[in-house]
Enzyme design. Structure first.
Site, mmCIF file in Angstrom:
data_model
loop_
_atom_site.group_PDB
_atom_site.id
_atom_site.type_symbol
_atom_site.label_atom_id
_atom_site.label_comp_id
_atom_site.label_asym_id
_atom_site.label_seq_id
_atom_site.Cartn_x
_atom_site.Cartn_y
_atom_site.Cartn_z
ATOM 1 C CB CYS A 1 -0.891 0.006 1.234
ATOM 2 S SG CYS A 1 -1.861 -1.517 1.446
ATOM 3 N NE ARG B 1 5.186 2.727 -2.531
ATOM 4 C CZ ARG B 1 6.026 1.999 -1.792
ATOM 5 N NH1 ARG B 1 5.551 1.011 -1.072
ATOM 6 N NH2 ARG B 1 7.305 2.252 -1.794
ATOM 7 C CD1 TRP C 1 -2.439 -4.977 -4.694
ATOM 8 C CD2 TRP C 1 -1.716 -6.091 -2.907
ATOM 9 N NE1 TRP C 1 -2.262 -6.296 -5.065
ATOM 10 C CE2 TRP C 1 -1.813 -6.998 -3.982
ATOM 11 C CE3 TRP C 1 -1.272 -6.571 -1.664
ATOM 12 C CZ2 TRP C 1 -1.493 -8.352 -3.860
ATOM 13 C CZ3 TRP C 1 -0.953 -7.911 -1.538
ATOM 14 C CH2 TRP C 1 -1.060 -8.790 -2.634
ATOM 15 C CG ASN D 1 3.198 -0.681 2.798
ATOM 16 O OD1 ASN D 1 2.600 -1.644 2.324
ATOM 17 N ND2 ASN D 1 4.448 -0.392 2.468
ATOM 18 N N GLY D 2 1.875 -2.936 5.101
ATOM 19 C CA GLY D 2 2.499 -4.103 5.708
ATOM 20 C C GLY D 2 1.458 -5.096 6.183
ATOM 21 C CD GLU E 1 9.396 -9.534 -18.496
ATOM 22 O OE1 GLU E 1 8.988 -8.372 -18.564
ATOM 23 O OE2 GLU E 1 9.270 -10.234 -17.464
ATOM 24 C CE LYS F 1 6.571 -6.436 -18.405
ATOM 25 N NZ LYS F 1 6.732 -7.339 -17.268
ATOM 26 C CD GLU G 1 3.397 -8.358 -15.076
ATOM 27 O OE1 GLU G 1 3.812 -8.087 -13.931
ATOM 28 O OE2 GLU G 1 3.962 -7.954 -16.115
ATOM 29 C CG HIS H 1 10.830 -33.237 -22.923
ATOM 30 N ND1 HIS H 1 11.132 -34.577 -23.071
ATOM 31 C CD2 HIS H 1 11.874 -32.554 -23.443
ATOM 32 C CE1 HIS H 1 12.318 -34.695 -23.646
ATOM 33 N NE2 HIS H 1 12.785 -33.487 -23.885
ATOM 34 C CE LYS I 1 6.979 -0.028 -11.703
ATOM 35 N NZ LYS I 1 6.705 -1.028 -12.734
#
Length: 607
Positions: free
Chosen positions: A2, A27, A74, A98-99, A479, A483, A486, A502, A602
């Protein structure tokens, strides 16, 4: 992860809190809220969803007062609704956090037994109620906070205000970052310096366990034992940075297009263009004798580390281990004497990465940090900082932070190779020259945006997608898949191309896009064979290659995008641009929120 902001000021606090929260919305954007002290009482306004909802409420009923706190959330504990939105209040206290408070259930049961009533599902409410409990015992605000902090377990950055106190705010941190800002007859707090940029560039970073009393004329900082301590005030380098979108539709699009410039700037920190050699700061260890490098990171940063593993092992001949931070320290891996632990982080505050750093420190490793924020916790705790020069990255899906990380790591690998004698001066000059050509090649890759957009519009209609690559293109496949996941919410997987047979090849049919990252390197022929296997089963191959690769297979694929021909060593930096463009335009075609995708934030400052 947050975001919190606070102001002890001389002017109306509401608009400035909103401006600070706009800079912190990356955040978290599940809800937002603000609170102030006015006429001796706490006034609070909250809104579910994005910050614009809160701003609309404040247009209708302004927040009064010159002292206040704000929060963008968040969600961890409790649904992302207005009831669970911060600030959390009692009749005497308002708190933003935040936490995660790990022992909140135990504390809640104790306080409920004493007659306290809770109204939310959050862990944060326990902080407000606990402080209030101590205030009812005739403690001062400072005494109540100090006593409460000693009972909290977990991670927190806190901003606390009190009814009747028009010139007092208390800040505290353990595990989560918190910065204090110094103004002209004002004091500020924020989750990072970016939030404080419009207000001040004079910043102090609280250390773990600190708590602080903020008043208009200054601050008194206490350590975990409550002793008064001094903390250095520094000039923030992000104070003058702009975070506007310019003429671009989204921050992500702007940040993709900024990459040639920021990579060029970053390369000047790790190379000497005149001498065509790698250039690193003085190291407190000898790269020539390092027995092993351990690279630890999260998410996109871990894929930058994965590419660096190929570079370091192939040209510097150093054994490299790469792991995600959330798993690394729980394996309790043996670490060699004299080893180097290298940590990659955009924010420099990622909780899992910071915890892994401290584990490696306890194991006697030399600590190297590749970070975008030189004032961050990871940077402050490292022996050596290799800064990326990406500037503020607002889009939640990382773009320019990733490529600047690659630029730094590429230069680091060349320096290590030269020191260890595994390459000579001629080869060093060739590799550095190739690196210095990257910004121009990136610009050329960006000119393929129309072709990539057309392909992306097809991908946007697919149920899923596969990304394939070999060698250093394998981490790029991972990556590229990340992307797409996301920002489009399309299921995507990245695989080493040789592993298709495989298992993953069972997914192939005529509806499945398969994006293949295939520069013409020493593995191209093997990649080509894997592409043929996909096409034989009807897969829609999107081939990212150069002119030589396109001449070999371009006419047979569903689509081929021809990228600049570059030295295979630097191909990851150039090909990344195309993968980012595919994901971006697929998201735009689907109509998702490109810059603030659902469920993400983020700067991940909780474990």
């Amino acid at each position: 992860m947050c975001g919190i902001v606070g102001i002890v000021g001389n002017h109306d606090v509401g608009p400035r809190l909103i401006d600070g929260l706009k800079r912190l919305e990356y955040r978290g954007y599940d809800s937002a809220g603000v609170a102030s002290v006015t006429n001796g009482h706490i006034q609070r306004v909250r809104g579910e969803g994005k910050l614009i909802n809160l701003a609309t409420k404040l247009d209708e009923a302004a927040l009064e007062g010159t002292l206040g706190i704000g929060h963008t959330r968040w969600a961890t504990h409790g649904a992302p609704n207005e009831t669970n939105a911060h600030p959390h209040v009692t009749d005497r206290v308002a708190v933003v956090h935040n936490g995660i408070i790990e022992n909140y259930q135990e504390l809640r049961l104790t306080l409920e037994a004493s007659g306290h009533v809770f109204s939310t599902e959050t862990d944060t409410e326990i902080v407000a109620v606990l402080i209030t409990d101590y205030l009812t015992r005739q403690m001062s605000p400072q005494e109540a906070v100090a006593a409460s902090l000693k009972r909290l377990e977990g991670a927190y950055a806190l901003g606390i205000i009190f009814a009747g106190e028009h010139d007092l705010m208390i800040a505290a941190r353990r595990g989560s970052p918190l910065a204090l800002g110094y103004g002209d007859g004002e004091m500020y707090l924020g989750s990072d310096a970016l939030a404080l940029a419009p207000l001040t560039n004079r910043v102090c970073y609280l250390e773990d366990g600190d708590w602080a009393e903020l008043r208009r004329d200054g601050v008194v900082v206490h350590d975990a034992s409550d002793a008064v301590v001094a903390r250095a005030v520094t000039e923030s380098k992000v104070a003058d940075e702009t975070i506007g979108k310019g003429h671009y539709e989204h921050y992500m699009q702007k940040e993709i297009h900024e990459q040639p410039a920021v990579v060029a700037k970053t390369l000047l920190t790790v190379t000497d263009p005149g001498a065509l050699c790698a250039n690193l700061p003085d190291l407190p260890f000898d790269l020539a004798t390092v027995p092993k490098i351990t690279i630890v990171a999260c998410g996109t940063a871990s894929y930058a580390g994965f590419v660096a593993k190929y570079w370091l092992e192939q040209i510097a001949r150093i054994p490299v281990e790469i792991d995600v931070a959330s798993e690394f320290r729980y394996r309790e891996p043996p670490m060699p004497a004299g080893g180097v632990a290298l940590f990659v982080s955009q924010s420099g505050e990622t909780a899992d990465t910071l915890a892994a750093l401290r584990h490696c420190r306890s194991e006697g490793q030399h600590i190297v940090a590749v970070v975008n924020v030189p004032e961050s916790s990871i940077a402050r705790e490292a022996d050596v900082v290799l800064p990326t020069c990406a500037g503020p990255e607002i889009g939640v899906a990382s773009t320019k932070a990733f490529t600047t990380q690659l630029a730094v790591l590429a230069g680091f690998a060349i320096a290590a190779a030269r020191v260890r004698g595994s390459i000579d001066a001629t080869r060093e000059a060739q590799l550095v020259s190739a690196l210095l050509s990257v910004p121009q090649a990136m610009s050329a890759a960006l000119r393929q945006e129309p072709a990539l957009k057309a392909i992306a519009e097809t991908i946007a209609t697919a149920r899923g997608a596969l990304f394939l690559g070999r060698g250093s293109a394998y981490p790029l496949a991972l990556e590229g898949a990340l992307k797409l996941k996301e920002i489009t919410y399309i299921h995507a997987e990245g695989h080493a191309a040789g592993e298709m047979k495989h298992g993953p090849i069972a997914l192939i049919d005529e509806t499945l896009p398969v994006v293949v990252v295939a520069p013409t390197d020493n593995l191209f022929d093997k990649t080509l064979s894997n592409v043929q296997e996909v096409m034989a089963r009807g897969g829609k191959v999107v081939l990212l290659t150069d002119s030589a690769g396109a001449a070999r297979l371009g006419d047979e694929t569903y689509a081929t995008v021809e990228l600049p021909s570059v030295d295979p060593y630097v191909a990851p930096l150039v090909y990344t641009v195309a993968l980012q463009m595919l994901a971006y335009h697929a998201a735009v075609a689907k109509g998702t929120d490109v810059d603030q995708p659902r469920n993400l934030a983020k700067s991940v400052t909780v474990e």
